[in-house]
Design a protein around this motif. Sequence first.
Motif, PDB file in Angstrom:
ATOM      1  N   GLU A  86       0.638  -1.140  -0.730  1.00 32.74           N
ATOM      2  CA  GLU A  86      -0.084   0.028  -0.157  1.00 32.74           C
ATOM      3  C   GLU A  86       0.641   1.319   0.168  1.00 32.74           C
ATOM      4  O   GLU A  86       1.721   1.264   0.840  1.00 32.74           O
ATOM      5  CB  GLU A  86      -1.180  -0.551   0.864  1.00 32.74           C
ATOM      6  CG  GLU A  86       0.051  -0.123   2.820  1.00 32.74           C
ATOM      7  CD  GLU A  86      -1.277   0.363   4.045  1.00 32.74           C
ATOM      8  OE1 GLU A  86      -2.264   0.904   3.692  1.00 32.74           O
ATOM      9  OE2 GLU A  86      -1.390   0.211   5.020  1.00 32.74           O
TER      10      GLU A  86
ATOM     11  N   GLU B 109     -12.263   0.025  -8.221  1.00 36.43           N
ATOM     12  CA  GLU B 109     -10.879  -1.210  -7.964  1.00 36.43           C
ATOM     13  C   GLU B 109     -11.135  -1.545  -9.770  1.00 36.43           C
ATOM     14  O   GLU B 109     -11.847  -1.844 -10.612  1.00 36.43           O
ATOM     15  CB  GLU B 109     -12.574  -1.903  -7.685  1.00 36.43           C
ATOM     16  CG  GLU B 109     -11.729  -3.589  -7.375  1.00 36.43           C
ATOM     17  CD  GLU B 109     -12.810  -4.595  -6.324  1.00 36.43           C
ATOM     18  OE1 GLU B 109     -12.372  -5.774  -6.395  1.00 36.43           O
ATOM     19  OE2 GLU B 109     -14.182  -3.812  -6.019  1.00 36.43           O
TER      20      GLU B 109
ATOM     21  N   LEU C 134      -7.383  -1.564  -5.306  1.00 34.97           N
ATOM     22  CA  LEU C 134      -7.947  -0.588  -4.575  1.00 34.97           C
ATOM     23  C   LEU C 134      -6.926   0.430  -4.703  1.00 34.97           C
ATOM     24  O   LEU C 134      -6.243   0.478  -4.022  1.00 34.97           O
ATOM     25  CB  LEU C 134      -8.596  -1.097  -3.531  1.00 34.97           C
ATOM     26  CG  LEU C 134      -9.557  -2.857  -3.124  1.00 34.97           C
ATOM     27  CD1 LEU C 134      -9.443  -2.831  -2.181  1.00 34.97           C
ATOM     28  CD2 LEU C 134     -10.644  -2.651  -3.861  1.00 34.97           C
TER      29      LEU C 134
ATOM     30  N   SER D  45      -8.569   4.573  -3.831  1.00 39.14           N
ATOM     31  CA  SER D  45      -9.105   6.076  -2.527  1.00 39.14           C
ATOM     32  C   SER D  45      -8.737   7.677  -2.951  1.00 39.14           C
ATOM     33  O   SER D  45      -7.364   7.370  -2.613  1.00 39.14           O
ATOM     34  CB  SER D  45      -9.717   5.189  -1.222  1.00 39.14           C
ATOM     35  OG  SER D  45     -10.163   5.939  -0.618  1.00 39.14           O
TER      36      SER D  45
ATOM     37  N   VAL E 111      -4.100   0.507  -2.106  1.00 43.47           N
ATOM     38  CA  VAL E 111      -3.613  -1.325  -2.100  1.00 43.47           C
ATOM     39  C   VAL E 111      -3.509  -1.654  -3.546  1.00 43.47           C
ATOM     40  O   VAL E 111      -4.351  -2.376  -4.219  1.00 43.47           O
ATOM     41  CB  VAL E 111      -4.746  -1.286  -1.133  1.00 43.47           C
ATOM     42  CG1 VAL E 111      -4.588  -3.409  -0.487  1.00 43.47           C
ATOM     43  CG2 VAL E 111      -4.098  -0.392  -0.462  1.00 43.47           C
TER      44      VAL E 111
ATOM     45  N   HIS F 268      -7.610  -0.867   2.674  1.00 48.39           N
ATOM     46  CA  HIS F 268      -7.882   0.354   1.781  1.00 48.39           C
ATOM     47  C   HIS F 268      -9.032   1.209   2.589  1.00 48.39           C
ATOM     48  O   HIS F 268      -8.996   2.237   2.321  1.00 48.39           O
ATOM     49  CB  HIS F 268      -8.725  -0.356   0.585  1.00 48.39           C
ATOM     50  CG  HIS F 268      -9.868   0.512  -0.056  1.00 48.39           C
ATOM     51  ND1 HIS F 268      -8.794   1.563  -1.304  1.00 48.39           N
ATOM     52  CD2 HIS F 268     -10.741   0.632  -0.533  1.00 48.39           C
ATOM     53  CE1 HIS F 268     -10.168   1.783  -1.902  1.00 48.39           C
ATOM     54  NE2 HIS F 268     -11.029   1.001  -1.119  1.00 48.39           N
TER      55      HIS F 268
END
Length: 252
Positions: A146, A201, A210, A212, A225, A243
Amino acid sequence: MATMFSPSTFFSTTTTNTPNTTITSPKPPQTPPPSKSHLPIPPSKPLLTTLTATLTATAAAAAILIATPPSLADSTAATTYQVYYGTAASAANYGGYGGNSNKKDSAEYVYEVPDGWKERLVSKVEKGTNGTDSEFYNPKKKSEKEYLTFLSGFRQLAPKDLVLNNLALSDVNLQDLLASADNVTSEEKKDDKGQVYYVYEIDGVAAHSLISVTCAQNKLYAHFVNAPTPEWNRDHDMLKHVHESFKTIGSF
């Protein structure tokens, strides 16, 4: 004159007497009863052998139960996390490499890191070119990771498709993932304070991602991630948790 016959005339015995001779009518032959076949009687097993076989079968059944792998829910429940506080400092004001100490007071965002993951030290050059501010990875599989990037000068989010394409311009890994993706989904979410997040996604043949994205304090923050498909399938719940743990300061 009628002749009278005695009953003995009609019924005679089976034996006729003649001088010095006795004739007896033969009896029908009788079939002798079949002889009983003698089946071999198997020798009885010793008691110790029978007991040993029973114990062996019981132990085998117990081994099958013990060898049953734990469920995914059990492994996820055992995972613990550490909170990372990120400052999103510019390259000019970047005073060192990585680290989480003494950053809480000046943090602009937070996310959680699974215990056992390692921090990759981000250089000033990397921070200045693609905006990477922090990164952690699984030492057993470094491509399971991440990281967060940020860009200054953004007061609000652009349309979802445009934001994702712009992020890919400075992220070669994201470009490759998008190029080979089987499916890409995006949605807009708001937290309990009304802050808007774009959630992406990306499902590829070899990897899963993933993302954000949100705007705060005149900056655009993007939290990634990433995991190869085998690790994604294995650690799906943990990676989803990581995430969803990303927030900017003031939004939690």
